[in-house]
Design a protein around this motif. Structure first.
Motif, PDB file in Angstrom:
ATOM      1  N   ILE A   1     -17.269  24.200 -48.213  1.00  0.00           N
ATOM      2  CA  ILE A   1     -17.152  25.568 -47.688  1.00  0.00           C
ATOM      3  C   ILE A   1     -17.284  25.598 -46.167  1.00  0.00           C
ATOM      4  N   ALA A   2     -18.206  24.823 -45.619  1.00  0.00           N
ATOM      5  CA  ALA A   2     -18.403  24.829 -44.163  1.00  0.00           C
ATOM      6  C   ALA A   2     -17.131  24.392 -43.443  1.00  0.00           C
ATOM      7  N   ALA A   3     -16.431  23.414 -43.987  1.00  0.00           N
ATOM      8  CA  ALA A   3     -15.195  22.944 -43.354  1.00  0.00           C
ATOM      9  C   ALA A   3     -14.112  24.024 -43.390  1.00  0.00           C
ATOM     10  N   ILE A   4     -14.038  24.768 -44.472  1.00  0.00           N
ATOM     11  CA  ILE A   4     -13.063  25.864 -44.569  1.00  0.00           C
ATOM     12  C   ILE A   4     -13.391  26.934 -43.530  1.00  0.00           C
ATOM     13  N   ARG A   5     -14.661  27.287 -43.452  1.00  0.00           N
ATOM     14  CA  ARG A   5     -15.094  28.303 -42.485  1.00  0.00           C
ATOM     15  C   ARG A   5     -14.772  27.850 -41.066  1.00  0.00           C
ATOM     16  N   GLU A   6     -15.105  26.605 -40.715  1.00  0.00           N
ATOM     17  CA  GLU A   6     -14.861  26.085 -39.365  1.00  0.00           C
ATOM     18  C   GLU A   6     -13.371  26.064 -39.031  1.00  0.00           C
ATOM     19  N   ALA A   7     -12.543  25.629 -39.977  1.00  0.00           N
ATOM     20  CA  ALA A   7     -11.098  25.578 -39.736  1.00  0.00           C
ATOM     21  C   ALA A   7     -10.531  26.980 -39.553  1.00  0.00           C
ATOM     22  N   THR A   8     -11.025  27.935 -40.312  1.00  0.00           N
ATOM     23  CA  THR A   8     -10.565  29.320 -40.201  1.00  0.00           C
ATOM     24  C   THR A   8     -10.933  29.888 -38.830  1.00  0.00           C
ATOM     25  N   LEU A   9     -12.162  29.653 -38.412  1.00  0.00           N
ATOM     26  CA  LEU A   9     -12.592  30.139 -37.099  1.00  0.00           C
ATOM     27  C   LEU A   9     -11.821  29.452 -35.979  1.00  0.00           C
ATOM     28  N   ALA A  10     -11.548  28.157 -36.127  1.00  0.00           N
ATOM     29  CA  ALA A  10     -10.797  27.416 -35.106  1.00  0.00           C
ATOM     30  C   ALA A  10      -9.373  27.945 -34.973  1.00  0.00           C
ATOM     31  N   LEU A  11      -8.797  28.404 -36.082  1.00  0.00           N
ATOM     32  CA  LEU A  11      -7.435  28.948 -36.052  1.00  0.00           C
ATOM     33  C   LEU A  11      -7.400  30.282 -35.309  1.00  0.00           C
ATOM     34  N   GLY A  12      -8.492  31.002 -35.336  1.00  0.00           N
ATOM     35  CA  GLY A  12      -8.641  32.237 -34.562  1.00  0.00           C
ATOM     36  C   GLY A  12      -7.538  33.245 -34.786  1.00  0.00           C
ATOM     37  N   ALA A  13      -6.901  33.694 -33.706  1.00  0.00           N
ATOM     38  CA  ALA A  13      -5.877  34.738 -33.766  1.00  0.00           C
ATOM     39  C   ALA A  13      -4.612  34.283 -34.476  1.00  0.00           C
ATOM     40  N   ALA A  14      -4.475  32.992 -34.753  1.00  0.00           N
ATOM     41  CA  ALA A  14      -3.299  32.504 -35.482  1.00  0.00           C
ATOM     42  C   ALA A  14      -3.441  32.720 -36.995  1.00  0.00           C
ATOM     43  N   ASN A  15      -4.623  33.152 -37.440  1.00  0.00           N
ATOM     44  CA  ASN A  15      -4.796  33.484 -38.855  1.00  0.00           C
ATOM     45  C   ASN A  15      -3.928  34.683 -39.215  1.00  0.00           C
ATOM     46  N   PRO A  16      -3.411  34.735 -40.433  1.00  0.00           N
ATOM     47  CA  PRO A  16      -2.710  35.953 -40.867  1.00  0.00           C
ATOM     48  C   PRO A  16      -3.667  37.149 -40.838  1.00  0.00           C
ATOM     49  N   VAL A  17      -3.107  38.324 -40.602  1.00  0.00           N
ATOM     50  CA  VAL A  17      -3.922  39.543 -40.654  1.00  0.00           C
ATOM     51  C   VAL A  17      -4.020  40.070 -42.076  1.00  0.00           C
ATOM     52  N   ALA A  18      -3.143  39.580 -42.953  1.00  0.00           N
ATOM     53  CA  ALA A  18      -3.170  40.031 -44.344  1.00  0.00           C
ATOM     54  C   ALA A  18      -2.748  38.880 -45.256  1.00  0.00           C
ATOM     55  N   HIS A  19      -3.576  38.653 -46.283  1.00  0.00           N
ATOM     56  CA  HIS A  19      -3.267  37.678 -47.331  1.00  0.00           C
ATOM     57  C   HIS A  19      -3.047  38.464 -48.621  1.00  0.00           C
ATOM     58  N   HIS A  20      -1.941  38.195 -49.286  1.00  0.00           N
ATOM     59  CA  HIS A  20      -1.645  38.857 -50.555  1.00  0.00           C
ATOM     60  C   HIS A  20      -1.379  37.786 -51.599  1.00  0.00           C
ATOM     61  N   ILE A  21      -1.805  38.043 -52.815  1.00  0.00           N
ATOM     62  CA  ILE A  21      -1.598  37.099 -53.906  1.00  0.00           C
ATOM     63  C   ILE A  21      -0.872  37.811 -55.039  1.00  0.00           C
ATOM     64  N   THR A  22       0.017  37.078 -55.701  1.00  0.00           N
ATOM     65  CA  THR A  22       0.803  37.660 -56.776  1.00  0.00           C
ATOM     66  C   THR A  22       1.226  36.560 -57.746  1.00  0.00           C
TER      67      THR A  22
END
Length: 134
Positions: A53-74
């Motif tokens: 989990i810590a690695a996922i959190r760190e990678a997400t924070l490192a991506l910063g503004a390049a993260n999508p603003v919306a995730h949708h699943i279907t």
């Protein structure tokens, strides 16, 4: 024992929770989604798999503004592997700040533990060409 309706609902809601937590930046709640030893495989994006989990959190924070603003699943399809373990295939759509969208397939292994269902392995597969390239 076959996967019952309550388990199907719980796993589908777990998958749906992913977008809500990431979009809200509630990265302190990732233990509600993932097992402690989760493997988050993003090799299809040229990255090494993330372990824990810590690695996922760190990678997400490192991506910063390049993260999508919306995730949708279907298109969630669940297949029981063994009692307490499910393969979940689903489609993901990500909306970026510039309005562009991307599509992925999530190939998840979901396990039932003491705190309910959690994703123990997620492989994120980019959708880049129509018809799977056929």
């Amino acid at each position: 024992m076959a996967l019952n309706a309550d388990d199907r609902t719980a796993v589908t809601e777990l998958l749906s929770l992913h977008g809500h937590l990431f979009d809200a930046g509630e990265l302190d709640r990732l233990d509600e989604l993932f097992t402690d030893d989760v493997v988050y495989d993003v090799t299809d994006f040229g990255q090494e798999p993330l372990a824990g989990i810590a690695a996922i959190r760190e990678a997400t924070l490192a991506l910063g503004a390049a993260n999508p603003v919306a995730h949708h699943i279907t298109n969630v399809v669940l297949t029981e592997i063994t009692s307490g373990q499910v393969r979940a295939l689903s489609k993901g759509l990500g909306v970026h700040t510039d309005g562009t969208c991307g599509s992925v397939t999530y190939d998840d292994t979901v396990v039932r533990g003491r705190d309910g269902w959690r994703i123990s392995r997620r492989r994120v597969i980019a959708r880049r060409v129509p018809l799977g390239g056929a």
